[in-house]
Design a protein around this motif. Structure first.
Motif, PDB file in Angstrom:
ATOM      1  N   SER A  45       0.816  -1.214   0.000  1.00 15.69           N
ATOM      2  CA  SER A  45       0.000   0.000   0.000  1.00 15.69           C
ATOM      3  C   SER A  45       0.851   1.266   0.000  1.00 15.69           C
ATOM      4  CB  SER A  45      -0.934   0.012   1.212  1.00 15.69           C
ATOM      5  OG  SER A  45      -0.184  -0.010   2.416  1.00 15.69           O
ATOM      6  N   ASP A  46       2.178   1.139   0.033  1.00 16.39           N
ATOM      7  CA  ASP A  46       3.045   2.309   0.059  1.00 16.39           C
ATOM      8  C   ASP A  46       2.986   3.111  -1.239  1.00 16.39           C
ATOM      9  OD1 ASP A  46       3.831   1.651   2.590  1.00 16.39           O
ATOM     10  OD2 ASP A  46       5.711   0.703   1.996  1.00 16.39           O
ATOM     11  N   VAL A  80       0.387   4.404  -2.620  1.00 16.58           N
ATOM     12  CA  VAL A  80      -0.772   5.298  -2.670  1.00 16.58           C
ATOM     13  C   VAL A  80      -0.426   6.749  -3.016  1.00 16.58           C
ATOM     14  CG1 VAL A  80      -2.607   6.359  -1.288  1.00 16.58           C
ATOM     15  CG2 VAL A  80      -2.297   3.876  -1.275  1.00 16.58           C
ATOM     16  N   ALA A  95       0.397   6.931  -6.658  1.00 18.10           N
ATOM     17  CA  ALA A  95      -0.783   6.646  -7.480  1.00 18.10           C
ATOM     18  C   ALA A  95      -1.691   7.869  -7.559  1.00 18.10           C
ATOM     19  CB  ALA A  95      -1.550   5.456  -6.905  1.00 18.10           C
ATOM     20  N   LYS A  96      -1.860   8.543  -6.438  1.00 16.25           N
ATOM     21  CA  LYS A  96      -2.693   9.745  -6.411  1.00 16.25           C
ATOM     22  C   LYS A  96      -2.093  10.824  -7.315  1.00 16.25           C
ATOM     23  CE  LYS A  96      -4.273  11.028  -2.354  1.00 16.25           C
ATOM     24  NZ  LYS A  96      -4.299  11.349  -0.904  1.00 16.25           N
ATOM     25  N   ASP A 155     -10.082   0.453   1.342  1.00 16.19           N
ATOM     26  CA  ASP A 155      -9.975   1.887   1.069  1.00 16.19           C
ATOM     27  C   ASP A 155      -8.959   2.213  -0.029  1.00 16.19           C
ATOM     28  OD1 ASP A 155      -7.753   1.201   2.503  1.00 16.19           O
ATOM     29  OD2 ASP A 155      -7.847   2.890   3.892  1.00 16.19           O
ATOM     30  N   LEU A 156      -8.185   1.192  -0.494  1.00 19.01           N
ATOM     31  CA  LEU A 156      -7.234   1.446  -1.573  1.00 19.01           C
ATOM     32  C   LEU A 156      -7.934   1.661  -2.911  1.00 19.01           C
ATOM     33  CD1 LEU A 156      -4.276  -1.030  -0.897  1.00 19.01           C
ATOM     34  CD2 LEU A 156      -4.444   1.387  -0.356  1.00 19.01           C
ATOM     35  N   HIS A 179      -7.974   5.031  -4.608  1.00 20.56           N
ATOM     36  CA  HIS A 179      -6.727   5.611  -5.091  1.00 20.56           C
ATOM     37  C   HIS A 179      -6.241   4.968  -6.389  1.00 20.56           C
ATOM     38  CE1 HIS A 179      -6.596   7.706  -1.330  1.00 20.56           C
ATOM     39  NE2 HIS A 179      -6.508   6.585  -0.641  1.00 20.56           N
ATOM     40  N   ILE A 180      -7.025   4.063  -6.964  1.00 19.73           N
ATOM     41  CA  ILE A 180      -6.654   3.417  -8.215  1.00 19.73           C
ATOM     42  C   ILE A 180      -7.830   3.507  -9.192  1.00 19.73           C
ATOM     43  CG2 ILE A 180      -5.020   1.827  -7.124  1.00 19.73           C
ATOM     44  CD1 ILE A 180      -7.146  -0.349  -7.255  1.00 19.73           C
TER      45      ILE A 180
END
Length: 227
Positions: A173-174, A176, A179-180, A201-202, A205-206
């Protein structure tokens, strides 16, 4: 559509070994190359052009680490993994459109630790210290620079508008913040966790979630696919 594929190498290797079995360095490199290129197709039709495949990993350490159960030093410079990894990286270097990004291991902090499930058994007296085996320990050593290199490449690809889409093969998850950033620059960002569970919740962000091989799904079987 121009697509860049970024591969968290340590994650892919562990997942592939678990789900697809042991393979030679050449076989695993061919497997990864073919798998990445499947992201360029949907329902048998090519929908994207490959910009480049970025592979991020660390070479195994070559130092000695004390094993508390065996009560001796383990020399990793002579390990089969080290030989395999060097051969694997050399095979990837020969692949068209591959870019290798190598970080380093924090091997000065490397140590053998008990596996989590074994520790729990010891704490509830389901296992005694005298019952411990070599495979009950794992080598704890962290990577340095890999996540940073992934983040920098995502930012560079996005700011320079070199691609329209980024596919990240990772279970971490690092990614994020990167990705944003990419999404704000108009990049279509796809995550491929190889059926590894991700936090709900990921999804915000994708732009999509896709794994191209059902063999990575622990609930999939050959029998089901033919029924």
């Amino acid at each position: 559509m121009r697509t860049a594929i970024l591969v968290d190498g340590g994650f892919y290797r562990r997942r592939a070994q678990s789900r697809l079995g042991e393979k030679t360095a050449e076989e695993r490199a061919d497997e990864l190359n073919k798998y990445c290129r499947r992201h360029l197709y949907h329902h048998g039709k090519q929908v994207a052009n490959l910009y480049r495949i970025f592979y991020y990993d660390c070479l195994p350490m070559d130092k000695k680490v004390y094993h508390p159960l065996l009560q001796r030093q383990i020399d990793f410079s002579q390990s089969d993994l080290r030989t395999w990894m060097y051969a694997f990286i050399e095979q990837l270097k020969k692949k068209r459109k591959f870019a290798i990004r190598l970080g380093k291991l924090a091997d000065e902090q490397a140590q053998f630790l008990l596996r989590e499930d074994i520790t729990r058994k010891l704490c509830r007296s389901a296992l005694q210290v005298t019952d411990l085996k070599e495979q009950d320990f794992l080598l704890d050593v962290s990577q340095k620079g890999v996540d940073m290199k992934i983040g920098l490449d995502i930012a560079s690809l996005a700011y320079k508008q070199q691609v329209d889409q980024i596919v990240l093969i990772s279970g971490d998850s690092d990614f994020v913040p990167a990705a944003k950033l990419a999404r704000r620059e108009g990049i279509d960002f796809i995550l491929d966790p190889l059926y590894n569970p991700i936090k709900p919740d990921l999804f915000e962000h994708i732009d999509g979630l896709r794994t191209c091989d059902p063999h990575f799904n622990p609930n999939w079987s050959e029998k089901e696919s033919t029924e």
